[in-house]
Scaffold this motif. Sequence first.
Motif, mmCIF file in Angstrom:
data_model
loop_
_atom_site.group_PDB
_atom_site.id
_atom_site.type_symbol
_atom_site.label_atom_id
_atom_site.label_comp_id
_atom_site.label_asym_id
_atom_site.label_seq_id
_atom_site.Cartn_x
_atom_site.Cartn_y
_atom_site.Cartn_z
ATOM 1 N N THR A 143 0.838 -1.201 0.000
ATOM 2 C CA THR A 143 0.000 0.000 0.000
ATOM 3 C C THR A 143 0.873 1.251 0.000
ATOM 4 O O THR A 143 2.042 1.217 0.386
ATOM 5 C CB THR A 143 -0.942 0.030 1.213
ATOM 6 O OG1 THR A 143 -0.166 0.177 2.411
ATOM 7 C CG2 THR A 143 -1.775 -1.241 1.286
ATOM 8 N N GLY A 144 0.297 2.356 -0.455
ATOM 9 C CA GLY A 144 1.077 3.590 -0.550
ATOM 10 C C GLY A 144 2.244 3.447 -1.498
ATOM 11 O O GLY A 144 3.279 4.101 -1.340
ATOM 12 N N ALA A 145 2.072 2.611 -2.517
ATOM 13 C CA ALA A 145 3.199 2.221 -3.366
ATOM 14 C C ALA A 145 3.558 3.268 -4.414
ATOM 15 O O ALA A 145 4.575 3.119 -5.092
ATOM 16 C CB ALA A 145 2.898 0.893 -4.055
ATOM 17 N N ALA A 146 2.754 4.319 -4.550
ATOM 18 C CA ALA A 146 3.087 5.365 -5.517
ATOM 19 C C ALA A 146 3.968 6.448 -4.914
ATOM 20 O O ALA A 146 4.478 7.306 -5.633
ATOM 21 C CB ALA A 146 1.808 5.993 -6.076
ATOM 22 N N GLY A 147 4.145 6.424 -3.584
ATOM 23 C CA GLY A 147 4.983 7.419 -2.920
ATOM 24 C C GLY A 147 6.443 7.035 -2.918
ATOM 25 O O GLY A 147 6.834 5.971 -3.411
ATOM 26 N N GLY A 148 7.271 7.881 -2.319
ATOM 27 C CA GLY A 148 8.718 7.682 -2.366
ATOM 28 C C GLY A 148 9.176 6.394 -1.712
ATOM 29 O O GLY A 148 9.912 5.607 -2.312
ATOM 30 N N ILE A 149 8.753 6.148 -0.465
ATOM 31 C CA ILE A 149 9.147 4.913 0.209
ATOM 32 C C ILE A 149 8.488 3.722 -0.469
ATOM 33 O O ILE A 149 9.122 2.674 -0.669
ATOM 34 C CB ILE A 149 8.803 4.974 1.703
ATOM 35 C CG1 ILE A 149 9.698 6.014 2.405
ATOM 36 C CG2 ILE A 149 8.965 3.605 2.359
ATOM 37 C CD1 ILE A 149 9.390 6.215 3.880
ATOM 38 N N GLY A 150 7.226 3.854 -0.851
ATOM 39 C CA GLY A 150 6.530 2.766 -1.525
ATOM 40 C C GLY A 150 7.198 2.353 -2.820
ATOM 41 O O GLY A 150 7.333 1.152 -3.116
ATOM 42 N N ARG A 151 7.632 3.325 -3.606
ATOM 43 C CA ARG A 151 8.328 3.016 -4.862
ATOM 44 C C ARG A 151 9.618 2.239 -4.595
ATOM 45 O O ARG A 151 9.959 1.302 -5.316
ATOM 46 C CB ARG A 151 8.664 4.311 -5.616
ATOM 47 C CG ARG A 151 7.468 4.969 -6.296
ATOM 48 C CD ARG A 151 7.855 6.308 -6.891
ATOM 49 N NE ARG A 151 6.735 6.968 -7.529
ATOM 50 C CZ ARG A 151 6.533 7.027 -8.833
ATOM 51 N NH1 ARG A 151 7.407 6.467 -9.659
ATOM 52 N NH2 ARG A 151 5.482 7.640 -9.335
ATOM 53 N N GLY A 152 10.324 2.655 -3.564
ATOM 54 C CA GLY A 152 11.548 1.938 -3.222
ATOM 55 C C GLY A 152 11.272 0.502 -2.823
ATOM 56 O O GLY A 152 11.993 -0.420 -3.220
ATOM 57 N N ILE A 153 10.207 0.295 -2.054
ATOM 58 C CA ILE A 153 9.858 -1.053 -1.590
ATOM 59 C C ILE A 153 9.493 -1.953 -2.756
ATOM 60 O O ILE A 153 10.006 -3.075 -2.877
ATOM 61 C CB ILE A 153 8.706 -0.985 -0.567
ATOM 62 C CG1 ILE A 153 9.186 -0.333 0.741
ATOM 63 C CG2 ILE A 153 8.141 -2.387 -0.295
ATOM 64 C CD1 ILE A 153 8.068 0.005 1.711
ATOM 65 N N VAL A 154 8.598 -1.492 -3.631
ATOM 66 C CA VAL A 154 8.162 -2.370 -4.719
ATOM 67 C C VAL A 154 9.305 -2.667 -5.680
ATOM 68 O O VAL A 154 9.414 -3.789 -6.208
ATOM 69 C CB VAL A 154 6.938 -1.804 -5.472
ATOM 70 C CG1 VAL A 154 5.735 -1.706 -4.545
ATOM 71 C CG2 VAL A 154 7.220 -0.464 -6.121
ATOM 72 N N SER A 155 10.176 -1.702 -5.900
ATOM 73 C CA SER A 155 11.312 -1.934 -6.792
ATOM 74 C C SER A 155 12.235 -3.006 -6.230
ATOM 75 O O SER A 155 12.714 -3.876 -6.965
ATOM 76 C CB SER A 155 12.095 -0.634 -7.001
ATOM 77 O OG SER A 155 11.308 0.324 -7.678
ATOM 78 N N ARG A 156 12.452 -2.960 -4.906
ATOM 79 C CA ARG A 156 13.364 -3.929 -4.284
ATOM 80 C C ARG A 156 12.768 -5.328 -4.270
ATOM 81 O O ARG A 156 13.455 -6.314 -4.538
ATOM 82 C CB ARG A 156 13.680 -3.474 -2.852
ATOM 83 C CG ARG A 156 14.942 -4.131 -2.290
ATOM 84 C CD ARG A 156 16.184 -3.507 -2.897
ATOM 85 N NE ARG A 156 17.391 -4.251 -2.533
ATOM 86 C CZ ARG A 156 17.969 -5.162 -3.306
ATOM 87 N NH1 ARG A 156 17.429 -5.483 -4.483
ATOM 88 N NH2 ARG A 156 19.068 -5.771 -2.930
#
Length: 259
Positions: free
Chosen positions: A13-26
């Motif tokens: 969740t919140g995957a479009a934000g800065g931390i979220g983008r980092g999480i999904v990429s990893r």
Amino acid sequence: MRSDLKGKVAFVTGAAGGIGRGIVSRLAANGASIVVADINGEGARDVAASLPDALAVTVDIRDPVSVDRAVALTMETYGRLDILVNNAGVNTLAHRVDVDAFPVEEWHRIVGIDLDGLFLMSRRALEPMLAAGEGGRVINIASVVGLAAMRLQSPFVAAKAGIIHLTRSMALELGAKGVLVNAIAPGSIMTEATKALFYGAEGKFQAKTQAFMEHIPLGRPGTPEEIAEAVLFLAAPESSYINGQILAVDGGWTAGYMM
């Protein structure tokens, strides 16, 4: 680190934000299929388009109908849900005031997303996870302010402290069912939100940034990628005996006072 998440489906969740983008990429870089979930549907679709195997879903985690629809679409697409990362959350820029002056409606907005929404999302996502009987992971993004309170943001502090004890309670209940529940407590992370507070040229509290950094032993803010690495660690098969823990990723902020 590297881990094998092939065949796993991670709902973030919140995957479009800065931390979220980092999480999904990893997570994607380590083989997971990703459900990019955000109230910002266009942002979710943009992030999903950058990943090798991803589904974008628009979800308002305060709304049980929206949450149910998002999990149902996940199951229709992938047939499983293995990892839930409760990353969505908000704070306030406009209302940095003492608790006696804090607007009631702003309290409800922040707690409604940060704590109530996390509960609703977890409750629904756990259904297919438990039904599969193959175990799973829930990773809640809390905050260091849930461990050591700060002034002028009472609902955010209360919600993040609630997440920490909810994480522990969930771990006690779900561990015997094979689902491990842990939380990450980020310190100050370089995102658009913290730029608006401290690190940007127009930051609201830009004058206090130096004093703030002097309290952090590493003397700098963290990055979304550093939070994502901690998420990967807790999602990985290698962390199979870690349950009910709160991992502070804060540069030493909560270790004690710098004098």
